[in-house]
Design a protein around this motif. Structure first.
Motif, PDB file in Angstrom:
ATOM      1  N   ASP A   1      -2.337  -4.929  -6.325  1.00 57.95           N
ATOM      2  CA  ASP A   1      -2.751  -6.166  -7.006  1.00 57.95           C
ATOM      3  C   ASP A   1      -3.871  -6.863  -6.244  1.00 57.95           C
ATOM      4  OD1 ASP A   1      -0.884  -5.737  -8.982  1.00 57.95           O
ATOM      5  OD2 ASP A   1       0.612  -7.114  -8.145  1.00 57.95           O
ATOM      6  N   ALA A   2      -3.750  -6.898  -4.901  1.00 59.72           N
ATOM      7  CA  ALA A   2      -4.780  -7.538  -4.080  1.00 59.72           C
ATOM      8  C   ALA A   2      -6.100  -6.794  -4.207  1.00 59.72           C
ATOM      9  CB  ALA A   2      -4.330  -7.588  -2.619  1.00 59.72           C
TER      10      ALA A   2
ATOM     11  N   HIS B   1      -4.514   0.758 -14.819  1.00 57.64           N
ATOM     12  CA  HIS B   1      -3.549   0.505 -13.753  1.00 57.64           C
ATOM     13  C   HIS B   1      -2.151   0.633 -14.342  1.00 57.64           C
ATOM     14  CE1 HIS B   1      -1.294  -2.583 -11.091  1.00 57.64           C
ATOM     15  NE2 HIS B   1      -1.199  -1.381 -10.563  1.00 57.64           N
ATOM     16  N   GLN B   2      -1.447   1.640 -13.910  1.00 55.07           N
ATOM     17  CA  GLN B   2      -0.060   1.860 -14.325  1.00 55.07           C
ATOM     18  C   GLN B   2       0.759   2.079 -13.065  1.00 55.07           C
ATOM     19  OE1 GLN B   2       1.271   1.837 -17.552  1.00 55.07           O
ATOM     20  NE2 GLN B   2       3.205   1.872 -16.442  1.00 55.07           N
ATOM     21  N   PRO B   3       1.423   1.016 -12.543  1.00 57.06           N
ATOM     22  CA  PRO B   3       2.115   1.126 -11.263  1.00 57.06           C
ATOM     23  C   PRO B   3       2.975   2.393 -11.199  1.00 57.06           C
ATOM     24  CG  PRO B   3       2.265  -1.101 -12.116  1.00 57.06           C
ATOM     25  CD  PRO B   3       1.650  -0.266 -13.201  1.00 57.06           C
TER      26      PRO B   3
ATOM     27  N   ILE C   1      -9.730   4.492 -10.741  1.00 61.10           N
ATOM     28  CA  ILE C   1     -11.044   3.871 -10.601  1.00 61.10           C
ATOM     29  C   ILE C   1     -12.138   4.938 -10.684  1.00 61.10           C
ATOM     30  CG2 ILE C   1     -10.246   1.913  -9.223  1.00 61.10           C
ATOM     31  CD1 ILE C   1     -11.135   3.409  -6.720  1.00 61.10           C
ATOM     32  N   THR C   2     -13.358   4.493 -10.961  1.00 62.48           N
ATOM     33  CA  THR C   2     -14.485   5.417 -11.053  1.00 62.48           C
ATOM     34  C   THR C   2     -15.008   5.785  -9.665  1.00 62.48           C
ATOM     35  OG1 THR C   2     -16.026   3.555 -11.203  1.00 62.48           O
ATOM     36  CG2 THR C   2     -15.207   4.497 -13.286  1.00 62.48           C
ATOM     37  N   ALA C   3     -15.662   6.935  -9.604  1.00 65.13           N
ATOM     38  CA  ALA C   3     -16.390   7.317  -8.399  1.00 65.13           C
ATOM     39  C   ALA C   3     -17.676   6.508  -8.310  1.00 65.13           C
ATOM     40  CB  ALA C   3     -16.713   8.804  -8.424  1.00 65.13           C
ATOM     41  N   LEU C   4     -18.180   6.331  -7.095  1.00 64.53           N
ATOM     42  CA  LEU C   4     -19.434   5.621  -6.884  1.00 64.53           C
ATOM     43  C   LEU C   4     -20.577   6.610  -6.707  1.00 64.53           C
ATOM     44  CD1 LEU C   4     -18.314   2.882  -4.332  1.00 64.53           C
ATOM     45  CD2 LEU C   4     -18.997   2.498  -6.710  1.00 64.53           C
TER      46      LEU C   4
ATOM     47  N   PHE D   1     -10.885   8.563  -9.387  1.00 67.88           N
ATOM     48  CA  PHE D   1      -9.992   8.517  -8.238  1.00 67.88           C
ATOM     49  C   PHE D   1      -8.668   7.888  -8.668  1.00 67.88           C
ATOM     50  CE2 PHE D   1     -14.019   9.009  -6.104  1.00 67.88           C
ATOM     51  CZ  PHE D   1     -13.710   9.752  -4.974  1.00 67.88           C
ATOM     52  N   LEU D   2      -7.577   8.487  -8.250  1.00 71.55           N
ATOM     53  CA  LEU D   2      -6.239   7.977  -8.527  1.00 71.55           C
ATOM     54  C   LEU D   2      -5.612   7.556  -7.210  1.00 71.55           C
ATOM     55  CD1 LEU D   2      -5.045  10.782 -10.979  1.00 71.55           C
ATOM     56  CD2 LEU D   2      -6.018   8.549 -11.574  1.00 71.55           C
ATOM     57  N   LYS D   3      -5.352   6.267  -7.075  1.00 68.24           N
ATOM     58  CA  LYS D   3      -4.742   5.731  -5.856  1.00 68.24           C
ATOM     59  C   LYS D   3      -3.266   5.477  -6.140  1.00 68.24           C
ATOM     60  CE  LYS D   3      -7.093   3.209  -3.147  1.00 68.24           C
ATOM     61  NZ  LYS D   3      -7.819   2.121  -2.458  1.00 68.24           N
TER      62      LYS D   3
END
Length: 248
Positions: free
Chosen positions: A33-34, A52-54, A59-62, A22-24
């Motif tokens: 950051d939070a 993390h590259q602003p 993140i991985t899938a669950l 997943f790319l947020k």
């Protein structure tokens, strides 16, 4: 090659899925950051941060599936809902983070925001005055002192994953921080009152049901206009406006 799936997208942020990643995308660096900091602290399973590259967080899938969705049927068993309640209790018992989250707004600030939003809903004809007035009264019970806990802050049913009767993870921690634990419980059971007893049984503590109802009213009143303006439909069956009607 995996296809790119748009999971959610609006003017504040977007989430894409590519295979098991997943790319947020979020222009608010403090919010990202939070989220990363919260996931590193909580005693419940969360996605793994890959990089993390602003302004992008990967993140991985669950594993597993959600218990259902707002406006739709629950696909989870009573034991699954109880397991979610136990996981939420584990989170709330964790050491407090040093920052306030969405569920940690002061009573005075929340009351002022609620009054402004109720006035706007009536003035602009979004909702009938009697519906707003009744739910504003119900919401009053949430405006009281509370003991801070480590809260998720946006614990929608779609953010908790289970495999059978086991919680496999909780996603979307950008609103986490110190807050009212009953806000989390109310958010999680919004639109699924039939499973509130299962969640409380798993949570394992006495819960003031009037405050849960108050948070259902308060959260829904505050959400209707924002949802409408960002491409969501709070008037869909089983969603926020139906929740408000059910509390009349």
């Amino acid at each position: 090659m995996d296809e790119v799936e748009v999971v959610v997208a609006h003017s504040e942020r977007a989430t894409l899925r590519v295979g098991d990643v997943f790319l947020k995308v979020d222009a608010d660096q403090a919010r990202i950051d939070a989220e990363i900091e919260a996931m590193s602290r909580v005693p419940v399973p969360t996605p793994q941060v890959l990089w993390h590259q602003p302004p992008v967080l990967a993140i991985t899938a669950l594993p597993g599936t959600t218990l259902g969705r707002l406006g739709g049927p629950s696909t989870g068993s009573p034991a699954g809902w109880a397991a979610a309640g136990a996981a939420i209790r584990k989170l709330h018992d964790a050491p407090l983070p040093p920052w306030r989250g969405r569920a940690g707004r002061s009573v005075a600030a929340l009351a002022a925001e609620l009054d402004d939003e109720c006035a706007s809903l009536v003035t602009n004809g979004v909702l009938p005055a009697d519906l707003v007035t009744r739910n504003r009264r119900v919401a009053e019970a949430a405006l009281r002192p509370w003991t801070a806990a480590f809260t998720h802050g946006d614990l929608q049913i779609a953010h908790v994953f289970v495999d059978g009767d086991e919680v496999t993870g909780i996603i979307d921690w950008s609103e986490a921080g110190q807050g009212d634990p009953l806000y989390d419980l109310a958010t999680f059971t919004l639109g699924h009152e039939e499973h509130l007893g299962d969640v409380i049984a798993g949570y394992g503590a006495d819960i003031d049901i009037d405050v849960i109802h108050a948070w259902w009213s308060l959260r829904s009143l505050l959400a209707v206009r924002w949802l409408s303006e960002h491409g969501f439909d709070p008037f869909a069956p089983g969603c926020e406006v139906d929740v408000l009607r059910s509390l009349m």
